[in-house]
Design a protein around this motif. Structure first.
Motif, PDB file in Angstrom:
ATOM      1  N   ARG A 149      -3.997   5.079  -9.205  1.00 38.08           N
ATOM      2  CA  ARG A 149      -5.027   5.837  -8.647  1.00 38.08           C
ATOM      3  C   ARG A 149      -6.316   4.579  -8.554  1.00 38.08           C
ATOM      4  O   ARG A 149      -7.197   4.790  -7.474  1.00 38.08           O
ATOM      5  CB  ARG A 149      -5.524   6.993  -8.928  1.00 38.08           C
ATOM      6  N   MET A 150      -6.507   4.068  -9.676  1.00 36.42           N
ATOM      7  CA  MET A 150      -7.564   3.064  -9.753  1.00 36.42           C
ATOM      8  C   MET A 150      -7.373   1.933  -9.005  1.00 36.42           C
ATOM      9  O   MET A 150      -8.401   1.304  -8.098  1.00 36.42           O
ATOM     10  CB  MET A 150      -7.489   2.516 -11.188  1.00 36.42           C
ATOM     11  N   ALA A 151      -6.140   1.346  -8.676  1.00 34.18           N
ATOM     12  CA  ALA A 151      -5.787   0.195  -7.937  1.00 34.18           C
ATOM     13  C   ALA A 151      -5.942   0.682  -6.545  1.00 34.18           C
ATOM     14  O   ALA A 151      -6.437   0.197  -5.563  1.00 34.18           O
ATOM     15  CB  ALA A 151      -4.212  -0.217  -7.938  1.00 34.18           C
ATOM     16  N   LEU A 152      -5.633   1.938  -6.145  1.00 33.66           N
ATOM     17  CA  LEU A 152      -5.710   2.512  -4.836  1.00 33.66           C
ATOM     18  C   LEU A 152      -7.285   2.482  -4.210  1.00 33.66           C
ATOM     19  O   LEU A 152      -7.601   2.432  -3.227  1.00 33.66           O
ATOM     20  CB  LEU A 152      -4.833   3.758  -4.587  1.00 33.66           C
ATOM     21  N   SER A 153      -8.007   3.184  -5.387  1.00 33.93           N
ATOM     22  CA  SER A 153      -9.378   3.086  -5.071  1.00 33.93           C
ATOM     23  C   SER A 153     -10.007   1.936  -4.944  1.00 33.93           C
ATOM     24  O   SER A 153     -10.867   1.947  -4.181  1.00 33.93           O
ATOM     25  CB  SER A 153      -9.983   4.091  -6.091  1.00 33.93           C
ATOM     26  N   LEU A 185       0.943  -1.067   0.128  1.00 35.46           N
ATOM     27  CA  LEU A 185       0.011   0.235   0.080  1.00 35.46           C
ATOM     28  C   LEU A 185       0.826   1.272  -0.028  1.00 35.46           C
ATOM     29  O   LEU A 185       0.514   2.166  -0.684  1.00 35.46           O
ATOM     30  CB  LEU A 185      -0.960  -0.011   1.431  1.00 35.46           C
ATOM     31  N   SER A 186       1.767   1.216   0.905  1.00 32.13           N
ATOM     32  CA  SER A 186       2.724   2.262   1.002  1.00 32.13           C
ATOM     33  C   SER A 186       3.513   2.465  -0.435  1.00 32.13           C
ATOM     34  O   SER A 186       3.771   3.604  -0.948  1.00 32.13           O
ATOM     35  CB  SER A 186       3.844   2.510   1.889  1.00 32.13           C
ATOM     36  N   GLN A 187       3.966   1.178  -0.842  1.00 32.50           N
ATOM     37  CA  GLN A 187       4.592   1.567  -2.413  1.00 32.50           C
ATOM     38  C   GLN A 187       3.728   2.118  -3.376  1.00 32.50           C
ATOM     39  O   GLN A 187       4.208   2.848  -4.271  1.00 32.50           O
ATOM     40  CB  GLN A 187       5.067   0.155  -2.611  1.00 32.50           C
ATOM     41  N   LEU A 188       2.476   1.785  -3.172  1.00 32.95           N
ATOM     42  CA  LEU A 188       1.527   2.338  -4.422  1.00 32.95           C
ATOM     43  C   LEU A 188       1.423   3.859  -4.097  1.00 32.95           C
ATOM     44  O   LEU A 188       1.331   4.638  -5.048  1.00 32.95           O
ATOM     45  CB  LEU A 188       0.273   1.736  -4.107  1.00 32.95           C
ATOM     46  N   ASN A 189       1.268   4.289  -3.006  1.00 32.12           N
ATOM     47  CA  ASN A 189       1.302   5.654  -2.587  1.00 32.12           C
ATOM     48  C   ASN A 189       2.659   6.400  -3.070  1.00 32.12           C
ATOM     49  O   ASN A 189       2.531   7.308  -3.669  1.00 32.12           O
ATOM     50  CB  ASN A 189       0.932   5.939  -0.986  1.00 32.12           C
ATOM     51  N   GLU A 190       3.739   5.828  -2.885  1.00 32.55           N
ATOM     52  CA  GLU A 190       4.818   6.425  -3.437  1.00 32.55           C
ATOM     53  C   GLU A 190       4.983   6.536  -4.741  1.00 32.55           C
ATOM     54  O   GLU A 190       5.351   7.694  -5.319  1.00 32.55           O
ATOM     55  CB  GLU A 190       6.324   5.614  -2.659  1.00 32.55           C
ATOM     56  N   GLU A 191       4.436   5.209  -5.375  1.00 31.70           N
ATOM     57  CA  GLU A 191       4.608   5.682  -7.012  1.00 31.70           C
ATOM     58  C   GLU A 191       3.554   6.443  -7.512  1.00 31.70           C
ATOM     59  O   GLU A 191       3.913   7.099  -8.614  1.00 31.70           O
ATOM     60  CB  GLU A 191       4.185   4.026  -7.437  1.00 31.70           C
ATOM     61  N   ALA A 236     -12.463  -2.066  -1.269  1.00 29.01           N
ATOM     62  CA  ALA A 236     -12.496  -3.393  -0.552  1.00 29.01           C
ATOM     63  C   ALA A 236     -12.430  -3.064   1.079  1.00 29.01           C
ATOM     64  O   ALA A 236     -13.035  -3.780   1.686  1.00 29.01           O
ATOM     65  CB  ALA A 236     -11.493  -4.060  -1.152  1.00 29.01           C
ATOM     66  N   LYS A 237     -11.654  -2.114   1.334  1.00 21.21           N
ATOM     67  CA  LYS A 237     -11.186  -1.838   2.850  1.00 21.21           C
ATOM     68  C   LYS A 237     -13.048  -1.632   3.323  1.00 21.21           C
ATOM     69  O   LYS A 237     -12.913  -1.989   4.599  1.00 21.21           O
ATOM     70  CB  LYS A 237     -10.438  -0.906   3.194  1.00 21.21           C
ATOM     71  N   LEU A 259      -2.440  -8.180  -2.865  1.00 24.01           N
ATOM     72  CA  LEU A 259      -1.939  -9.105  -3.784  1.00 24.01           C
ATOM     73  C   LEU A 259      -2.984  -9.792  -4.547  1.00 24.01           C
ATOM     74  O   LEU A 259      -3.126  -9.457  -5.878  1.00 24.01           O
ATOM     75  CB  LEU A 259      -1.121 -10.013  -3.390  1.00 24.01           C
ATOM     76  N   ALA A 260      -4.051 -10.227  -3.984  1.00 23.39           N
ATOM     77  CA  ALA A 260      -5.239 -10.862  -4.684  1.00 23.39           C
ATOM     78  C   ALA A 260      -5.945  -9.823  -5.419  1.00 23.39           C
ATOM     79  O   ALA A 260      -6.483 -10.173  -6.601  1.00 23.39           O
ATOM     80  CB  ALA A 260      -5.934 -11.460  -3.595  1.00 23.39           C
ATOM     81  N   LEU A 261      -6.220  -8.660  -4.871  1.00 22.28           N
ATOM     82  CA  LEU A 261      -7.060  -7.751  -5.682  1.00 22.28           C
ATOM     83  C   LEU A 261      -6.279  -7.031  -6.657  1.00 22.28           C
ATOM     84  O   LEU A 261      -6.944  -7.147  -7.938  1.00 22.28           O
ATOM     85  CB  LEU A 261      -7.341  -6.655  -4.716  1.00 22.28           C
ATOM     86  N   ILE A 262      -4.954  -7.048  -6.755  1.00 26.06           N
ATOM     87  CA  ILE A 262      -4.200  -6.455  -7.803  1.00 26.06           C
ATOM     88  C   ILE A 262      -4.270  -7.700  -8.831  1.00 26.06           C
ATOM     89  O   ILE A 262      -4.545  -7.531 -10.235  1.00 26.06           O
ATOM     90  CB  ILE A 262      -2.586  -6.111  -7.534  1.00 26.06           C
ATOM     91  N   THR A 263      -3.811  -8.900  -8.412  1.00 21.68           N
ATOM     92  CA  THR A 263      -4.011 -10.225  -9.467  1.00 21.68           C
ATOM     93  C   THR A 263      -5.532 -10.238 -10.102  1.00 21.68           C
ATOM     94  O   THR A 263      -5.394 -10.507 -11.201  1.00 21.68           O
ATOM     95  CB  THR A 263      -3.890 -11.448  -8.614  1.00 21.68           C
ATOM     96  N   LYS A 264      -6.542  -9.926  -9.300  1.00 19.42           N
ATOM     97  CA  LYS A 264      -7.882  -9.898 -10.034  1.00 19.42           C
ATOM     98  C   LYS A 264      -8.056  -8.882 -11.068  1.00 19.42           C
ATOM     99  O   LYS A 264      -8.418  -8.982 -12.076  1.00 19.42           O
ATOM    100  CB  LYS A 264      -8.956  -9.794  -9.032  1.00 19.42           C
ATOM    101  N   MET A 265      -7.498  -7.726 -10.738  1.00 19.82           N
ATOM    102  CA  MET A 265      -7.467  -6.273 -11.684  1.00 19.82           C
ATOM    103  C   MET A 265      -6.718  -6.857 -13.294  1.00 19.82           C
ATOM    104  O   MET A 265      -6.966  -6.589 -14.154  1.00 19.82           O
ATOM    105  CB  MET A 265      -6.909  -5.465 -11.189  1.00 19.82           C
ATOM    106  N   ILE A 266      -5.523  -7.558 -13.009  1.00 21.22           N
ATOM    107  CA  ILE A 266      -4.794  -7.849 -13.983  1.00 21.22           C
ATOM    108  C   ILE A 266      -5.382  -9.253 -14.740  1.00 21.22           C
ATOM    109  O   ILE A 266      -5.588  -8.943 -16.000  1.00 21.22           O
ATOM    110  CB  ILE A 266      -3.371  -8.472 -13.487  1.00 21.22           C
ATOM    111  N   LYS A 267      -6.153  -9.994 -14.000  1.00 23.83           N
ATOM    112  CA  LYS A 267      -6.993 -10.986 -15.035  1.00 23.83           C
ATOM    113  C   LYS A 267      -8.154 -10.481 -15.739  1.00 23.83           C
ATOM    114  O   LYS A 267      -8.100 -10.838 -16.924  1.00 23.83           O
ATOM    115  CB  LYS A 267      -7.360 -12.181 -13.751  1.00 23.83           C
ATOM    116  N   GLN A 268      -8.725  -9.162 -14.994  1.00 23.06           N
ATOM    117  CA  GLN A 268      -9.994  -8.757 -15.642  1.00 23.06           C
ATOM    118  C   GLN A 268      -9.529  -7.981 -16.799  1.00 23.06           C
ATOM    119  O   GLN A 268      -9.946  -8.078 -18.128  1.00 23.06           O
ATOM    120  CB  GLN A 268     -10.527  -7.516 -14.744  1.00 23.06           C
TER     121      GLN A 268
END
Length: 148
Positions: free
Chosen positions: A27-31, A4-10, A36-37, A50-59
């Protein structure tokens, strides 16, 4: 550094670089993580992110296939660019040998002997491989091993 902090820094880096396409994907990933939170009413663990990002990639991979079949190459290219950005946040992918070793260790650990035990094996493998391997392919390998 947590994911999460890596995403914010990027996100900050992309803002400074005025890289709008990259910034939009981050921003889409963070939102999605924040949504989900809120839905789960608890902070998300690294594994859940990680599961959420993997799901986004699969979509997006499914979208690329659909757009390519429909002759919409510009949209397929946009989705592919988003996949590239999202994949940067996944851990190093496991090699085929590492996957085979983890599968055999999980089968040994659970004492799995038939397809009825596949759920037990996958329950052990999923946290170990989340974001590091395609779990659909892993389940196919487990199925083949248990059927052999």
């Amino acid at each position: 550094m947590g994911l999460l902090s890596q995403l914010n820094e990027e996100m900050k880096t992309a803002m400074r670089a005025k890289d709008k396409p990259r910034l939009g994907v981050i921003r889409m990933a963070l939102s999605s993580i924040k949504l989900a939170k809120i839905d789960n009413q608890k902070d998300m663990s690294e594994t859940e992110i990680l599961a959420l990002i993997t799901k986004m990639i699969k979509q997006r991979k499914e979208s690329v296939t659909m757009f390519t079949q429909g002759g919409r190459d510009e949209l397929a290219a946009k989705e592919q660019a988003e996949i590239t950005v999202l994949e940067e946040f996944l851990p190093q992918a496991l090699s085929a040998d590492e996957i085979a070793q983890l599968i055999s260790a999980a089968i040994t650990q659970t004492g799995a002997a038939s397809m009825a035990d596949m759920g037990k094996v996958m329950a052990i493998l999923k946290p170990q491989m989340q974001g590091k391997a395609d779990l659909g392919q892993v389940s196919g390998q487990v199925r083949a091993t248990l059927n052999a």
